[in-house]
Design a protein around this motif. Sequence first.
Motif: not given
Length: 97
Positions: A38-55
């Motif tokens: 995805l060519e993203v930062t650690d924090g960016n991936l973590a925040s988006h994956s957390n949001a998808l995990e939450k739902v």
Amino acid sequence: MIKINQLNKEFESRVRLGIMSILMVNDWVDFSEMKNLLEVTDGNLASHSNALEKVEYIEVKKEFVGKKPKTSYRVTQIGRLAFTQHLNALEKLLGHK
């Protein structure tokens, strides 16, 4: 006729679209591979994956390999259904179905 409000808001981000697209065609994908694809930062991936995990669209597995932590992701059945419905709605909105 499909309306724009029938699209899933959880997939408005390009990063979330990318995560789901990768997981739809792979079983488990680890954090570093996902980050590189995805060519993203650690924090960016973590925040988006957390949001998808939450739902409950993705499952996150955290384990240790030797002494190193390893985080991996996979799409859930709920996530697979939601993403497929989102893609179908996009196709209808674009007039392809």
